[in-house]
Each structure stands twice: as C-alpha cells, then as structure tokens.
Design a protein around this motif. Structure first.
Motif, mmCIF file in Angstrom:
data_model
loop_
_atom_site.group_PDB
_atom_site.id
_atom_site.type_symbol
_atom_site.label_atom_id
_atom_site.label_comp_id
_atom_site.label_asym_id
_atom_site.label_seq_id
_atom_site.Cartn_x
_atom_site.Cartn_y
_atom_site.Cartn_z
ATOM 1 N N SER A 33 0.838 -1.202 0.000
ATOM 2 C CA SER A 33 0.000 0.000 0.000
ATOM 3 C C SER A 33 0.868 1.246 0.000
ATOM 4 N N VAL A 34 0.362 2.287 -0.628
ATOM 5 C CA VAL A 34 0.977 3.607 -0.585
ATOM 6 C C VAL A 34 -0.046 4.568 -0.007
ATOM 7 N N ASN A 35 0.315 5.213 1.097
ATOM 8 C CA ASN A 35 -0.574 6.147 1.798
ATOM 9 C C ASN A 35 -1.893 5.492 2.206
ATOM 10 N N GLN A 36 -1.811 4.203 2.508
ATOM 11 C CA GLN A 36 -2.922 3.414 3.037
ATOM 12 C C GLN A 36 -2.365 2.490 4.121
ATOM 13 N N PRO A 37 -3.201 2.003 5.031
ATOM 14 C CA PRO A 37 -2.704 1.074 6.053
ATOM 15 C C PRO A 37 -2.380 -0.301 5.474
ATOM 16 N N THR A 38 -1.740 -1.127 6.271
ATOM 17 C CA THR A 38 -1.439 -2.502 5.845
ATOM 18 C C THR A 38 -2.701 -3.361 5.811
ATOM 19 N N THR A 39 -3.753 -2.901 6.454
ATOM 20 C CA THR A 39 -5.003 -3.655 6.538
ATOM 21 C C THR A 39 -5.990 -3.142 5.497
ATOM 22 N N GLY A 40 -7.128 -3.843 5.349
ATOM 23 C CA GLY A 40 -8.248 -3.268 4.629
ATOM 24 C C GLY A 40 -8.407 -3.647 3.180
ATOM 25 N N TRP A 41 -8.088 -4.861 2.793
ATOM 26 C CA TRP A 41 -8.188 -5.279 1.395
ATOM 27 C C TRP A 41 -9.613 -5.690 1.044
ATOM 28 N N ASP A 42 -10.075 -5.272 -0.123
ATOM 29 C CA ASP A 42 -11.461 -5.516 -0.514
ATOM 30 C C ASP A 42 -11.631 -6.925 -1.080
ATOM 31 N N ILE A 43 -12.896 -7.356 -1.190
ATOM 32 C CA ILE A 43 -13.197 -8.747 -1.523
ATOM 33 C C ILE A 43 -12.750 -9.154 -2.919
ATOM 34 N N HIS A 44 -12.656 -8.197 -3.842
ATOM 35 C CA HIS A 44 -12.261 -8.532 -5.206
ATOM 36 C C HIS A 44 -10.771 -8.323 -5.450
ATOM 37 N N HIS A 45 -10.017 -7.935 -4.408
ATOM 38 C CA HIS A 45 -8.570 -7.792 -4.514
ATOM 39 C C HIS A 45 -7.912 -9.139 -4.228
ATOM 40 N N PRO A 46 -7.089 -9.661 -5.112
ATOM 41 C CA PRO A 46 -6.361 -10.895 -4.785
ATOM 42 C C PRO A 46 -5.562 -10.700 -3.497
ATOM 43 N N PHE A 47 -5.622 -11.690 -2.618
ATOM 44 C CA PHE A 47 -5.044 -11.533 -1.278
ATOM 45 C C PHE A 47 -4.169 -12.733 -0.934
ATOM 46 N N GLY A 48 -2.970 -12.445 -0.451
ATOM 47 C CA GLY A 48 -2.083 -13.506 0.018
ATOM 48 C C GLY A 48 -0.664 -12.994 0.105
#
Length: 483
Positions: free
Chosen positions: A437-452
């Motif tokens: 993330s840039v200028n965002q927290p490490t948390t808070g990924w949305d459901i359609h964002h690939p996550f891992g």
C-alpha cells in the motif's frame, strides 16, 4: 447472551457428536463466562461428514453455475437480515467491538454476493486449433471435496472468504472452525442451509485439534485444503500433504511494516498506523506490527503516535466507544504480555501505553496497547505477536527502509507514506510482500482484490477475487472434430 448447544451441519441435518461430548465456548471479556457449547467430535464422527460430502459434490456439480449463484446471493441476503444476531455472536465469542463485528458481517455478506454474481461470468475459453474441422476449448470444473480450516481472529469473514468461491466453483465443503470461536461458523452453516444448499454440500466439524486433526486429513475424498492460521501449523500441513496430490492453500503469519518517509503527510499516516496496529486488538494477519520511520520525522511521529495510543479506549466489545476489546483468550493474553516483557528485557523503550488498568483487573483477557522503540536485534522485530503492540525503528534512507521491511521471514503486507511518486514506486517494486500500500494502512483489502503473502506468510494460491477460483477448480481442455 448465551446460545446453548449449537450443533454441526451433517448431511443436511444438525447433529451432536456420537459420544455426546461438548466443548465450552467462552466470552474473553467476562472472565471466561460460558456462552455456548458445541459438539466435541471424535474421529468416528467424521465418516458420515465426508461420505455426505463425497455424494454432495456430485449433486452440486450437476446443479450448474446459475443455481449455485442464486443460492449464494440468497445467503448474502440472509446474512444481512440476521446481522444483529451475528454481530452479537462475534462480540461475545471473539471479543471484537460492535463496530468491528458489524463490519465483519457486512463484508462476509459481500463475499457471497460477489461470487454469486460471478455465476454469470465466463468459466472457459474458445481455443484456436490447427487441425481441420476441430472445435477446441478449455472448461473449468470443481476439484471435488475441499476441507477448509479457519482461524479465530476473523471467525465469520474467513469462512465466507473461502466458502463462497469454493461453492461457486461447484465443490462440496467441509469446514473445521477454530475451537475457541466455532459458534459463528455454525451460524453461517445454518444460513447456507436455509439459503438452499443441498444435503452433503456443506458439512461442519467441531472438535479439538488434538482429537481429530490427523483424522481430518486422512480421507481420500479430499482434493484440496485451504488453511488460515499459524505459520507453524501451515508448514506442517505442507509437509503432511506433500506428494499426496491434494492441493494446499495456506494463509499464515505476518510481521507487517509501515514506512514513514520524511515527506509523508503525518495527519494521514498516524491515524492509519494506529488503526492498523491496534484495531481488533492487533489480532489481524495484516495488522501493522513494525513501524519504520525516516530520521527527519522521528520526533514528530513519536509525539503524534504517543498521543493517539494514550487516547485509545480499551473495553468489552459491547461497550459504546470501545476502540479495542480483549484478545481472544487467556493464553493469547499471556503470550502478548510475554512478548512485551521480553522486548523490554532486551532493551526496548516503552514510548506509550493506553490505560487499561480497570479492564486488566476485571479478569477478562485484556492487554494494554503498547508502543515501543526497539533495536533490529530485538526478538520482537522478527516474532509475530498477534496483539496490540507496535514496535518502531529509525532509518536514514528510503533504501534502508525497504531493506528493513524485507528483513523478515514473513511477506504478507507492507505500506509506505510519502508524497514522492518515484519513492512510492521504488517501494512497490522493492518490497517482498504480497500486499503493498501507498498512503494506506497494511489492513483493509477488498473482496475482489487478490489476497495472500510471500515467503512464510502464504502459498502460491491467492484468495479473493477471481484469483480464488483458480484454487477451487481445475482446467479441462477439450477438442472436438465436427466432421
């Protein structure tokens, strides 16, 4: 609030353990008051669950995408309709605040809504073929029976994150929720049953890992396992399933870092850092655990973070205005407190703490939110704490900051705060984390964002978005000569 005995979903009905044993589920905010019981399954109870799943997988595959999607969308509607009940379960079972639990319920509904909507998306492709009169394509099929092993920190969201794509892809699902927070997963199973999931397509298993852990993985019907939890257990699953042909998805630990460069907007950065570190009592795999500050803004960052930490309100999750509740258990409380004590013994400086004296005296599993200045050789720099503790180091250059982010066996999430676009892209390209993330927290990924994550934070298979469907399906290539 108490819920009595909450039973498992087995072959379309709700069942006790055959031997009649139960496990107490307690409220971490109220001195371990019992709020429910769930069946204590033994290995002999599992046969009926997996036999039903094997039969259910064939039924579910034949139903087709559109009907599966309709059922998932109905499940999302029911989750929203039962929001108040589900929020209360999460607050009393896990210890989240009302606001955090409400957010979790809403996002869980979105997972089923999103994947239900994908039922109308393409699940294959036309392939050009050089042979005469030949039509070629690739089609996607379910893998069969999948086992989901889910954690206690997001006890509704993580099952939803895994179940929705697994079910849309046409698989039968057996889920084993964490032993300390099983009730909310069983409530979700009730909702899916009410939404119309056929018998056998979804089964739940509650029991102590020491009793049923090995047996869970022994069924030949299992074609895939998706696990979220500790790195130690995840690596053990990798070793256990290696060479078996069972595909494995793991989402494990993290030691997530935020970098604050000298040009950062501190009014933007500090609230994001504090929320990322202390919300949900720090019990998120993406929680901000390490703070890396460029020397020119060290004093101002420390002052602002100190003020924010001291203003945090620690209270039971059902208390209005609580910023964070207890950690999940007495064991978790002791573990976090031991990490902090060890860091101080190794030379860490306590910069700020939040007042939690009344809560600590109450007997609940509360932990005092703590902000530390540490050295790179401190144990807490590398060890996952999974609690409301933020540790800071100071660096001189952006390059040193990137090196510090990568100085970890984990690689889940990282963030940088800067106004310099070139520095932002340098960070994105340089860090070895699966989420940046840039200028965002490490948390808070949305459901359609690939996550891992990378390294010891996860496996090659991503969760969320359309990427998740790759794990829960297999590709079959077809060539048909028409004449």
């Amino acid at each position: 609030m108490t819920y009595g005995l909450v039973k498992n979903l087995v072959n379309g009905g709700f069942a006790d353990a055959a031997a009649g044993g139960t496990i107490d589920v307690t409220n971490p905010a109220t001195n371990d008051a019992v709020i429910a019981q769930v069946p204590a399954m033994t290995p002999s109870d599992l046969d009926s669950v997996f036999a039903a799943a094997e039969a259910g997988a064939k039924v579910w595959k034949g139903i087709g995408h559109l009907e599966r999607g309709r059922i998932l969308i109905e499940a999302s509607r029911l989750i929203r309709a039962r929001c108040s009940e589900l929020v209360n379960v999460i607050v009393t079972e896990m210890g989240k605040t009302q606001a955090e639990a409400t957010g979790e319920v809403g996002k869980s509904a979105e997972f089923f809504e999103y994947y239900g909507g994908l039922a109308r998306a393409s699940f294959g492709d036309y392939l050009p073929d050089g042979r005469p009169n030949t039509f070629a394509s690739q089609i996607r099929e379910p893998v069969g029976v999948v086992l989901l092993i889910t954690p206690w920190n997001d006890p509704l969201l993580t099952p939803a994150r895994k179940m929705a794509p697994a079910l849309l892809a046409g698989n039968a699902v057996v889920i084993k929720p964490a032993t300390v927070t099983p009730v909310i997963a069983l409530k979700l199973a009730e909702i899916l049953h009410d939404a119309g999931v056929p018998a056998g397509v979804l089964g739940t298993v509650t029991g102590r890992g020491s009793d049923i852990g090995n047996a869970l993985l022994s069924y030949g019907a299992i074609k895939a396992v998706s696990f979220t939890g500790s790195t130690e257990v995840g690596l053990g699953l990798q070793r256990r399933l290696a060479g078996t042909g069972v595909r494995l998805q793991t989402e494990m630990g993290g030691k997530n870092a935020v970098v604050v460069l000298e040009d950062a907007d501190l009014d933007l950065a500090v609230p994001a850092i504090v929320a990322g570190a202390f919300a949900q009592a720090g019990q998120r795999c993406t929680a901000t655990s390490r703070l890396i500050v460029q020397r020119g803004v060290e004093a101002e960052v420390v002052e602002k973070v100190n003020t924010a930490v001291r203003a945090l309100r620690v209270a039971a999750g059902n208390i209005p205005g609580a910023d964070l509740g207890p950690v999940v258990s007495r064991e978790a409380q002791r573990d976090v407190q031991e990490h902090v004590a060890k860091a101080i013994a190794e030379g860490a400086q306590v910069l700020a703490v939040a007042d939690a004296a009344r809560e600590l005296e109450s007997g609940g599993s509360f932990v005092q939110p703590t902000f530390l200045r540490i050295a790179r050789d401190s144990s807490i720099w590398r060890e996952e704490v999974f609690g409301p503790v933020l540790s800071m180091i100071v660096v001189d250059t952006p390059e040193e900051a990137i090196e510090a982010v990568n100085d970890s066996s984990y690689g889940l999430s990282s963030a940088v705060f800067t106004k310099d676009l070139a520095r932002a892209f340098q960070f994105v390209e340089g860090v070895d984390t699966g989420q940046v993330s840039v200028n965002q927290p490490t948390t808070g990924w949305d459901i359609h964002h690939p996550f891992g994550g990378f390294k010891e934070s996860g496996s090659a298979f991503k969760e969320q978005g359309t990427e998740a469907l790759n794990f829960y399906s297999r590709t079959k290539t077809v060539a048909i000569r028409t004449h």
